[in-house]
Design a protein around this motif. Sequence first.
Motif, PDB file in Angstrom:
ATOM      1  N   ILE A   1       1.772  -1.996 -11.070  1.00 43.34           N
ATOM      2  CA  ILE A   1       1.472  -2.963 -10.015  1.00 43.34           C
ATOM      3  C   ILE A   1       1.357  -2.298  -8.643  1.00 43.34           C
ATOM      4  O   ILE A   1       0.431  -2.579  -7.892  1.00 43.34           O
ATOM      5  CB  ILE A   1       2.542  -4.072  -9.999  1.00 43.34           C
ATOM      6  CG1 ILE A   1       2.381  -4.960 -11.235  1.00 43.34           C
ATOM      7  CG2 ILE A   1       2.447  -4.934  -8.729  1.00 43.34           C
ATOM      8  CD1 ILE A   1       3.471  -5.968 -11.448  1.00 43.34           C
ATOM      9  N   VAL A   2       2.272  -1.378  -8.339  1.00 44.15           N
ATOM     10  CA  VAL A   2       2.353  -0.885  -6.952  1.00 44.15           C
ATOM     11  C   VAL A   2       1.638   0.436  -6.714  1.00 44.15           C
ATOM     12  O   VAL A   2       1.249   0.733  -5.578  1.00 44.15           O
ATOM     13  CB  VAL A   2       3.820  -0.768  -6.490  1.00 44.15           C
ATOM     14  CG1 VAL A   2       4.536  -2.110  -6.601  1.00 44.15           C
ATOM     15  CG2 VAL A   2       4.580   0.306  -7.276  1.00 44.15           C
ATOM     16  N   TYR A   3       1.439   1.281  -7.750  1.00 49.23           N
ATOM     17  CA  TYR A   3       0.861   2.597  -7.528  1.00 49.23           C
ATOM     18  C   TYR A   3      -0.579   2.495  -7.032  1.00 49.23           C
ATOM     19  O   TYR A   3      -1.410   1.797  -7.629  1.00 49.23           O
ATOM     20  CB  TYR A   3       0.887   3.428  -8.817  1.00 49.23           C
ATOM     21  CG  TYR A   3       0.299   4.821  -8.644  1.00 49.23           C
ATOM     22  CD1 TYR A   3       1.067   5.857  -8.138  1.00 49.23           C
ATOM     23  CD2 TYR A   3      -1.028   5.097  -8.957  1.00 49.23           C
ATOM     24  CE1 TYR A   3       0.543   7.131  -7.971  1.00 49.23           C
ATOM     25  CE2 TYR A   3      -1.568   6.356  -8.788  1.00 49.23           C
ATOM     26  CZ  TYR A   3      -0.781   7.373  -8.297  1.00 49.23           C
ATOM     27  OH  TYR A   3      -1.320   8.629  -8.120  1.00 49.23           O
ATOM     28  N   ALA A   4      -0.865   3.174  -5.930  1.00 50.57           N
ATOM     29  CA  ALA A   4      -2.191   3.218  -5.296  1.00 50.57           C
ATOM     30  C   ALA A   4      -2.600   1.901  -4.662  1.00 50.57           C
ATOM     31  O   ALA A   4      -3.547   1.864  -3.878  1.00 50.57           O
ATOM     32  CB  ALA A   4      -3.269   3.678  -6.277  1.00 50.57           C
ATOM     33  N   ASN A   5      -1.898   0.819  -4.986  1.00 52.86           N
ATOM     34  CA  ASN A   5      -2.179  -0.470  -4.365  1.00 52.86           C
ATOM     35  C   ASN A   5      -1.298  -0.667  -3.132  1.00 52.86           C
ATOM     36  O   ASN A   5      -1.805  -0.843  -2.020  1.00 52.86           O
ATOM     37  CB  ASN A   5      -1.936  -1.602  -5.373  1.00 52.86           C
ATOM     38  CG  ASN A   5      -2.896  -1.557  -6.533  1.00 52.86           C
ATOM     39  OD1 ASN A   5      -4.058  -1.202  -6.365  1.00 52.86           O
ATOM     40  ND2 ASN A   5      -2.428  -1.904  -7.719  1.00 52.86           N
TER      41      ASN A   5
ATOM     42  N   PRO B   1       8.431  -4.576  -1.160  1.00 51.13           N
ATOM     43  CA  PRO B   1       7.884  -3.233  -1.013  1.00 51.13           C
ATOM     44  C   PRO B   1       6.983  -3.084   0.215  1.00 51.13           C
ATOM     45  O   PRO B   1       6.075  -3.887   0.433  1.00 51.13           O
ATOM     46  CB  PRO B   1       7.087  -3.037  -2.298  1.00 51.13           C
ATOM     47  CG  PRO B   1       6.745  -4.420  -2.756  1.00 51.13           C
ATOM     48  CD  PRO B   1       7.895  -5.277  -2.341  1.00 51.13           C
ATOM     49  N   VAL B   2       7.252  -2.040   0.999  1.00 50.89           N
ATOM     50  CA  VAL B   2       6.473  -1.750   2.203  1.00 50.89           C
ATOM     51  C   VAL B   2       5.914  -0.335   2.073  1.00 50.89           C
ATOM     52  O   VAL B   2       6.663   0.642   2.087  1.00 50.89           O
ATOM     53  CB  VAL B   2       7.341  -1.861   3.470  1.00 50.89           C
ATOM     54  CG1 VAL B   2       6.546  -1.428   4.702  1.00 50.89           C
ATOM     55  CG2 VAL B   2       7.847  -3.286   3.641  1.00 50.89           C
ATOM     56  N   GLY B   3       4.602  -0.242   1.908  1.00 51.25           N
ATOM     57  CA  GLY B   3       3.962   1.056   1.765  1.00 51.25           C
ATOM     58  C   GLY B   3       2.864   1.256   2.777  1.00 51.25           C
ATOM     59  O   GLY B   3       2.835   0.594   3.826  1.00 51.25           O
ATOM     60  N   THR B   4       1.929   2.145   2.443  1.00 50.70           N
ATOM     61  CA  THR B   4       0.797   2.436   3.329  1.00 50.70           C
ATOM     62  C   THR B   4      -0.529   2.100   2.659  1.00 50.70           C
ATOM     63  O   THR B   4      -1.586   2.395   3.209  1.00 50.70           O
ATOM     64  CB  THR B   4       0.788   3.924   3.706  1.00 50.70           C
ATOM     65  OG1 THR B   4       0.676   4.704   2.495  1.00 50.70           O
ATOM     66  CG2 THR B   4       2.038   4.324   4.464  1.00 50.70           C
ATOM     67  N   GLY B   5      -0.495   1.517   1.460  1.00 46.53           N
ATOM     68  CA  GLY B   5      -1.683   1.360   0.636  1.00 46.53           C
ATOM     69  C   GLY B   5      -2.654   0.285   1.069  1.00 46.53           C
ATOM     70  O   GLY B   5      -2.420  -0.446   2.052  1.00 46.53           O
ATOM     71  N   PRO B   6      -3.761   0.147   0.345  1.00 44.50           N
ATOM     72  CA  PRO B   6      -4.818  -0.811   0.693  1.00 44.50           C
ATOM     73  C   PRO B   6      -4.439  -2.269   0.484  1.00 44.50           C
ATOM     74  O   PRO B   6      -5.159  -3.165   0.915  1.00 44.50           O
ATOM     75  CB  PRO B   6      -5.971  -0.413  -0.217  1.00 44.50           C
ATOM     76  CG  PRO B   6      -5.322   0.262  -1.378  1.00 44.50           C
ATOM     77  CD  PRO B   6      -4.125   0.965  -0.818  1.00 44.50           C
TER      78      PRO B   6
ATOM     79  N   GLN C   1       0.331   5.849 -14.887  1.00 43.34           N
ATOM     80  CA  GLN C   1       0.651   4.424 -15.022  1.00 43.34           C
ATOM     81  C   GLN C   1       0.118   3.700 -13.786  1.00 43.34           C
ATOM     82  O   GLN C   1       0.731   3.745 -12.726  1.00 43.34           O
ATOM     83  CB  GLN C   1       2.161   4.260 -15.119  1.00 43.34           C
ATOM     84  CG  GLN C   1       2.789   5.055 -16.244  1.00 43.34           C
ATOM     85  CD  GLN C   1       4.259   5.326 -16.012  1.00 43.34           C
ATOM     86  OE1 GLN C   1       4.699   5.529 -14.901  1.00 43.34           O
ATOM     87  NE2 GLN C   1       5.048   5.331 -17.070  1.00 43.34           N
ATOM     88  N   ALA C   2      -1.013   3.060 -13.920  1.00 40.46           N
ATOM     89  CA  ALA C   2      -1.626   2.453 -12.737  1.00 40.46           C
ATOM     90  C   ALA C   2      -2.642   1.397 -13.115  1.00 40.46           C
ATOM     91  O   ALA C   2      -3.325   1.507 -14.141  1.00 40.46           O
ATOM     92  CB  ALA C   2      -2.310   3.530 -11.885  1.00 40.46           C
ATOM     93  N   ASN C   3      -2.733   0.377 -12.275  1.00 46.65           N
ATOM     94  CA  ASN C   3      -3.863  -0.550 -12.257  1.00 46.65           C
ATOM     95  C   ASN C   3      -4.425  -0.488 -10.838  1.00 46.65           C
ATOM     96  O   ASN C   3      -4.220  -1.385 -10.029  1.00 46.65           O
ATOM     97  CB  ASN C   3      -3.419  -1.968 -12.610  1.00 46.65           C
ATOM     98  CG  ASN C   3      -3.049  -2.098 -14.071  1.00 46.65           C
ATOM     99  OD1 ASN C   3      -3.781  -1.658 -14.950  1.00 46.65           O
ATOM    100  ND2 ASN C   3      -1.898  -2.698 -14.343  1.00 46.65           N
ATOM    101  N   ASP C   4      -5.077   0.607 -10.537  1.00 47.12           N
ATOM    102  CA  ASP C   4      -5.583   0.883  -9.197  1.00 47.12           C
ATOM    103  C   ASP C   4      -6.747  -0.068  -8.889  1.00 47.12           C
ATOM    104  O   ASP C   4      -7.804  -0.014  -9.512  1.00 47.12           O
ATOM    105  CB  ASP C   4      -6.048   2.339  -9.137  1.00 47.12           C
ATOM    106  CG  ASP C   4      -6.507   2.779  -7.756  1.00 47.12           C
ATOM    107  OD1 ASP C   4      -6.619   1.913  -6.862  1.00 47.12           O
ATOM    108  OD2 ASP C   4      -6.761   3.980  -7.577  1.00 47.12           O
ATOM    109  N   LEU C   5      -6.552  -0.947  -7.895  1.00 42.86           N
ATOM    110  CA  LEU C   5      -7.560  -1.944  -7.537  1.00 42.86           C
ATOM    111  C   LEU C   5      -8.396  -1.528  -6.324  1.00 42.86           C
ATOM    112  O   LEU C   5      -9.183  -2.318  -5.817  1.00 42.86           O
ATOM    113  CB  LEU C   5      -6.878  -3.292  -7.245  1.00 42.86           C
ATOM    114  CG  LEU C   5      -6.028  -3.866  -8.381  1.00 42.86           C
ATOM    115  CD1 LEU C   5      -5.478  -5.234  -7.964  1.00 42.86           C
ATOM    116  CD2 LEU C   5      -6.807  -3.984  -9.676  1.00 42.86           C
ATOM    117  N   THR C   6      -8.260  -0.287  -5.901  1.00 46.98           N
ATOM    118  CA  THR C   6      -8.922   0.184  -4.678  1.00 46.98           C
ATOM    119  C   THR C   6     -10.427  -0.079  -4.684  1.00 46.98           C
ATOM    120  O   THR C   6     -10.989  -0.505  -3.673  1.00 46.98           O
ATOM    121  CB  THR C   6      -8.681   1.698  -4.518  1.00 46.98           C
ATOM    122  OG1 THR C   6      -7.274   1.949  -4.550  1.00 46.98           O
ATOM    123  CG2 THR C   6      -9.240   2.195  -3.194  1.00 46.98           C
TER     124      THR C   6
END
Length: 494
Positions: free
Chosen positions: A53-57, A178-183, A483-488
């Motif tokens: 859910i969170v990786y790259a998103n 969660p607070v990140g820098t992603g898209p 492990q990713a569902n990258d929606l970028t």
Amino acid sequence: MKTIAKLTTAFATASLLLASTALAAKDDITIGVRLEPPHLDPTAGAAAAIDEIVYANIFEGLTRIDQTGSVKPALAESWTISEDGKTYTFTLRKGVKFHDGSDFDASDVVYSLDRARGEKSVNAQKALFEPIESVTAKNANTVEVKLKRPTGNMLFNLGWGDAIMVDPASADANKTNPVGTGPFKFSKWTKGDSIAISRNDAYWGDPAKLKNATFKIVGDATAAIASLMAEDVDAFPQFTAPEMLPQLQSDPRFKVVIGTTEGETILSTNNEAEHFKDVRVRKAMAHAINRQSIIDGAMFGQGTLIGSHFAPHHPAYKDLSGVYNFDLDKAKALMTEAGLENGFKARLHLPPTDYAQRSGLIIASDLKKIDIELEIISVDWGQWLKQVFKGKDFDLTIVSHTEPMDIGIYARDDYYFNYKDANFKALIKELNATSDETKRNELMQKAQEKLNADAVNGYLFQLAKTGVWNAKIKGLWANSPVQANDLTDVEWMD
């Protein structure tokens, strides 16, 4: 007549505008996932459901892994490596902000990496950061990472979800907010139902094409197919009902994509449990299990036989899948040799995934033929993590290890397999210090052979990535190198 013509023209124009608006409004997506994550902090848990859910998103690292498995720049726009391979100097992107508006700079990198490798670290992949000797901010946009020894996979390791960058001010709350820098930014978590994220309009890179995305938790195969047919769910990156794929392939509304994963599906074995300490017992089980029948019966033909903990699509893969052929006579002879011709009882803990539940029934039936009677214990994911993965209170379990290039886990004394072998540790130590690709491949093959020879676990099959989604969607990954569902780059086509 003019009035009628004007009305007709006006109606046609309005219809076109409404159609255009409807098309333009399709900027959200609902993604079906099998498991609800225990929390949303990838630096504090081993569950693949977190990263999916969170990786790259939401979260990003210094580097990122793309769908081909290649290392790409992320929060580090470039880097240099010293001649001795022990000093990495990263140049960070400027103007990057966390979702709460705080600036991202070199101090956050120092904090994140020191936190991941520190004494109090709860990072499930803490060993990835062990080679790091120091992390120093040279200025706001430059970070120097010194290693104890050359580590050939360091840039790849820094692209794992476990290596994402966090803000000291918000890190402790990342499990629930969660607070990140992603898209994308975290929006809402409705426990037991869904997790919603929304586009980060202040993103440093190209903005996401989707405005909103919802990860819908769909607990079983029947509900999954029903939600697809009703178009309540737009996509299942990992569809859990492989028996339904032929039907879906014939439906023009859907696209079925069969790809690869890093998911070695294994009969994980507690190598310190009674009876399983004996390599002859582990080899007997390997000969008694009909792995092809598991692929055919539990996975409906979707999966690739493996003989060690290594992905078949990797160039260093060595095919050892035929070493322990299905042979009940060999299995019974090994049991007799071990003094266990009358068999024994053991526990099989099964997490809630369909592949584990289905495979477990077949394995229990197979092992009963050599008088190993299994008590099947079904547990939820939280129980599995607590009792099996962390507590090591188990005999056997079934799980797909979906972390990329993770053969090194067998060199960890505290890992739940309880496999402690000095020769294997020496192989991994040499591998970690080697940069030459040819030599690395040779060492990885030796490591595969060692695990196979010791029958550390029951190596069943490589999990296929069986994706099903609306035919108008593009940009979802066909393969899963991480492990990713990258929606970028995901968007709807006209």
